[in-house]
Scaffold this motif. Sequence first.
Motif, mmCIF file in Angstrom:
data_model
loop_
_atom_site.group_PDB
_atom_site.id
_atom_site.type_symbol
_atom_site.label_atom_id
_atom_site.label_comp_id
_atom_site.label_asym_id
_atom_site.label_seq_id
_atom_site.Cartn_x
_atom_site.Cartn_y
_atom_site.Cartn_z
ATOM 1 N N ILE A 139 0.535 -1.477 -0.319
ATOM 2 C CA ILE A 139 0.100 0.100 -0.319
ATOM 3 C C ILE A 139 0.733 1.379 0.201
ATOM 4 C CG2 ILE A 139 -1.977 1.361 1.083
ATOM 5 C CD1 ILE A 139 -2.900 -1.002 2.362
ATOM 6 N N ARG A 140 1.665 0.862 0.293
ATOM 7 C CA ARG A 140 2.810 2.095 0.973
ATOM 8 C C ARG A 140 3.823 2.377 -0.299
ATOM 9 N NH1 ARG A 140 3.814 1.166 6.955
ATOM 10 N NH2 ARG A 140 1.900 2.343 8.324
ATOM 11 N N HIS A 141 3.684 1.472 -0.902
ATOM 12 C CA HIS A 141 4.740 1.269 -2.019
ATOM 13 C C HIS A 141 4.962 2.481 -3.261
ATOM 14 C CE1 HIS A 141 7.202 0.027 -5.934
ATOM 15 N NE2 HIS A 141 7.301 -0.534 -4.964
ATOM 16 N N PRO A 142 6.058 3.101 -3.165
ATOM 17 C CA PRO A 142 5.778 4.413 -4.474
ATOM 18 C C PRO A 142 4.811 4.570 -5.770
ATOM 19 C CG PRO A 142 8.156 3.771 -4.616
ATOM 20 C CD PRO A 142 7.136 3.329 -3.054
ATOM 21 N N ASN A 143 4.833 3.193 -6.255
ATOM 22 C CA ASN A 143 4.069 2.943 -7.627
ATOM 23 C C ASN A 143 2.267 2.597 -7.314
ATOM 24 O OD1 ASN A 143 6.732 2.809 -8.787
ATOM 25 N ND2 ASN A 143 6.166 0.882 -9.601
ATOM 26 N N VAL A 144 1.860 2.761 -6.122
ATOM 27 C CA VAL A 144 0.770 2.793 -5.814
ATOM 28 C C VAL A 144 -0.043 3.870 -5.264
ATOM 29 C CG1 VAL A 144 -1.111 1.580 -4.688
ATOM 30 C CG2 VAL A 144 1.063 0.576 -5.146
ATOM 31 N N GLY A 145 -1.190 4.672 -6.570
ATOM 32 C CA GLY A 145 -1.696 5.627 -6.181
ATOM 33 C C GLY A 145 -3.128 5.462 -5.066
ATOM 34 N N GLY A 146 -3.823 4.607 -5.158
ATOM 35 C CA GLY A 146 -4.628 3.978 -4.494
ATOM 36 C C GLY A 146 -4.991 2.595 -4.527
ATOM 37 N N ILE A 147 -5.647 3.198 -3.434
ATOM 38 C CA ILE A 147 -6.635 0.802 -2.959
ATOM 39 C C ILE A 147 -7.637 0.729 -2.213
ATOM 40 C CG2 ILE A 147 -3.905 0.624 -1.940
ATOM 41 C CD1 ILE A 147 -6.250 -0.285 0.230
ATOM 42 N N LEU A 148 -8.124 -0.159 -3.721
ATOM 43 C CA LEU A 148 -9.305 -0.596 -2.649
ATOM 44 C C LEU A 148 -10.004 -1.552 -2.501
ATOM 45 C CD1 LEU A 148 -12.821 -0.813 -2.342
ATOM 46 C CD2 LEU A 148 -12.625 -1.294 -4.559
ATOM 47 N N ALA A 149 -9.615 -1.814 -0.348
ATOM 48 C CA ALA A 149 -10.239 -3.427 -0.133
ATOM 49 C C ALA A 149 -11.107 -3.342 0.246
ATOM 50 C CB ALA A 149 -9.186 -3.038 1.521
ATOM 51 N N VAL A 150 -11.139 -4.929 -0.449
ATOM 52 C CA VAL A 150 -12.520 -5.861 -0.380
ATOM 53 C C VAL A 150 -12.511 -7.023 0.530
ATOM 54 C CG1 VAL A 150 -13.831 -7.191 -2.121
ATOM 55 C CG2 VAL A 150 -12.590 -5.035 -2.596
ATOM 56 N N GLY A 151 -13.348 -6.934 1.593
ATOM 57 C CA GLY A 151 -13.914 -8.264 2.827
ATOM 58 C C GLY A 151 -14.794 -8.420 2.136
ATOM 59 N N LEU A 152 -14.712 -10.007 2.887
ATOM 60 C CA LEU A 152 -16.102 -10.652 3.085
ATOM 61 C C LEU A 152 -17.072 -10.073 4.716
ATOM 62 C CD1 LEU A 152 -18.271 -13.068 1.858
ATOM 63 C CD2 LEU A 152 -16.754 -14.339 3.868
ATOM 64 N N GLY A 153 -15.438 -9.939 5.841
ATOM 65 C CA GLY A 153 -17.021 -9.354 6.966
ATOM 66 C C GLY A 153 -16.389 -10.260 8.453
ATOM 67 N N CYS A 154 -16.033 -11.144 8.224
ATOM 68 C CA CYS A 154 -15.487 -12.256 9.347
ATOM 69 C C CYS A 154 -14.524 -12.419 9.193
ATOM 70 C CB CYS A 154 -16.613 -13.458 9.633
ATOM 71 S SG CYS A 154 -16.473 -14.567 7.949
ATOM 72 N N GLU A 155 -13.013 -12.360 8.732
ATOM 73 C CA GLU A 155 -12.100 -12.200 8.317
ATOM 74 C C GLU A 155 -11.406 -11.613 9.502
ATOM 75 O OE1 GLU A 155 -12.262 -9.772 4.878
ATOM 76 O OE2 GLU A 155 -13.523 -11.800 6.189
ATOM 77 N N TYR A 156 -10.523 -11.788 9.723
ATOM 78 C CA TYR A 156 -9.469 -11.074 10.653
ATOM 79 C C TYR A 156 -8.837 -9.633 10.061
ATOM 80 C CZ TYR A 156 -5.505 -9.887 13.652
ATOM 81 O OH TYR A 156 -4.320 -8.653 14.010
ATOM 82 N N LEU A 157 -8.546 -10.638 8.888
ATOM 83 C CA LEU A 157 -7.184 -8.915 8.074
ATOM 84 C C LEU A 157 -8.683 -8.102 8.044
ATOM 85 C CD1 LEU A 157 -4.848 -7.353 6.804
ATOM 86 C CD2 LEU A 157 -4.717 -8.462 5.253
ATOM 87 N N GLN A 158 -8.416 -7.333 7.910
ATOM 88 C CA GLN A 158 -9.604 -5.342 8.535
ATOM 89 C C GLN A 158 -9.180 -4.416 7.230
ATOM 90 O OE1 GLN A 158 -12.130 -4.831 10.944
ATOM 91 N NE2 GLN A 158 -10.967 -7.817 11.282
#
Length: 402
Positions: free
Chosen positions: A71-90
């Motif tokens: 996410i912090r990488h200089p080649n990246v300008g933006g992100i969309l995070a897609v979750g299911l809803g019950c996993e650990y990673l938020q």
Amino acid sequence: MKLSDVTWDAYQRKDGRKGIRNKILIIYTVECSSYVAHEIARKIEDSEVEVIGFGGCTDNEYAVRLLISLIRHPNVGGILAVGLGCEYLQPERLAQIAIEEGKGGEWFYIQEMGGTGKSILQGIHLVRKLKESLTLVPKVTMGMDELVIGAECGGSDYTSGLAGNVVVGHFFDSLIEQGGTAIFEEIVEAVGLVDLLCQRAANEKAEEEIRYTYEKALDYCRSVKQYSVSPGNFAGGLSTIEEKSMGAIIKSGSKPINGVLKVGSIPPQKGLWLLDSTPDPYWMQFGITNPNDNEGLMDLISCGCHLTFLVTGRGNVVGSAVAPVIKVTGNSHTYQRMEDDMDFDAGRVLSGLCTQEQLTEELETLVCKVAGGQLSKGEIWGHKEYFIPYKYQDKQVGRCRA
């Protein structure tokens, strides 16, 4: 060519780094949301929109740390995070990190959105919103002294240690002389060469880090009964892991090694660094040393590499998410057979068609072109492979912690 005179347009990031690409990452936070993430990207049909993710439901600090570094990488300008809803990673936390970095950050849960169809439509809407924000990223001038480049081996044969890895090593020497940064990995392919590596340590602390990392990797290989050598290596003319190691290490060039990096850490200063991707001792002891080339490329990119070399004697077709991959082969027969996928033929030096100096200059020219926006062969094909496994790794080199 005088590298210090070569510049190109780049993307300025809030943390002071510059990117050679301006990508949107769609990140799935569990395998259950990967289909929706991929469908969003497929329907958007934009080469600068890429999908990465971690499939696990449970906590894994290594994987989370790696995703955050991307996410912090200089080649990246933006992100969309897609979750299911019950996993650990938020996903909300990932989007917030992007926003803190001055980048676009969006997220949602599929369960809350109402299922597959509604989630895909929402994702398309959010990615288009992110694309609009990318047009506001300031353009700046960038040169070789600001590049961070990584090197990985894959599908090695006898030419890798004679030509392919050799030209990368010469390029790294030149890059560092121009003020740039180089990272090489695969400590599990340094078997028998610990003294050679330690002799190149920039200082006592770097030597301690290198020796500890080497011994840890060797112990781990023994414990899981897995070394980084394959039937394809033997078919390609390599006889032992020690012989393969000589070829693998020569890609680091000849400059002093400043120290050891962990996956997801940024080099604290310019110069040459060794990346440790081997798991650290842990009671679960999961995560093999070097599962595939895509994991190694991701590890290098997580340390901020703008682009990477994949040196392959027998040939490979992969690219990578986030950063371009330049595939170099020391085998001219491989290049001729797989020219649609291979970027650079280093085997010409073996047949006397050019000198090592000429070959290095050609590779420098290619790197400048790719950094300036020319697509690598992998990018042309749309290869965007990645691999983020469960693994345990400390944030710092074990015995060298402050």
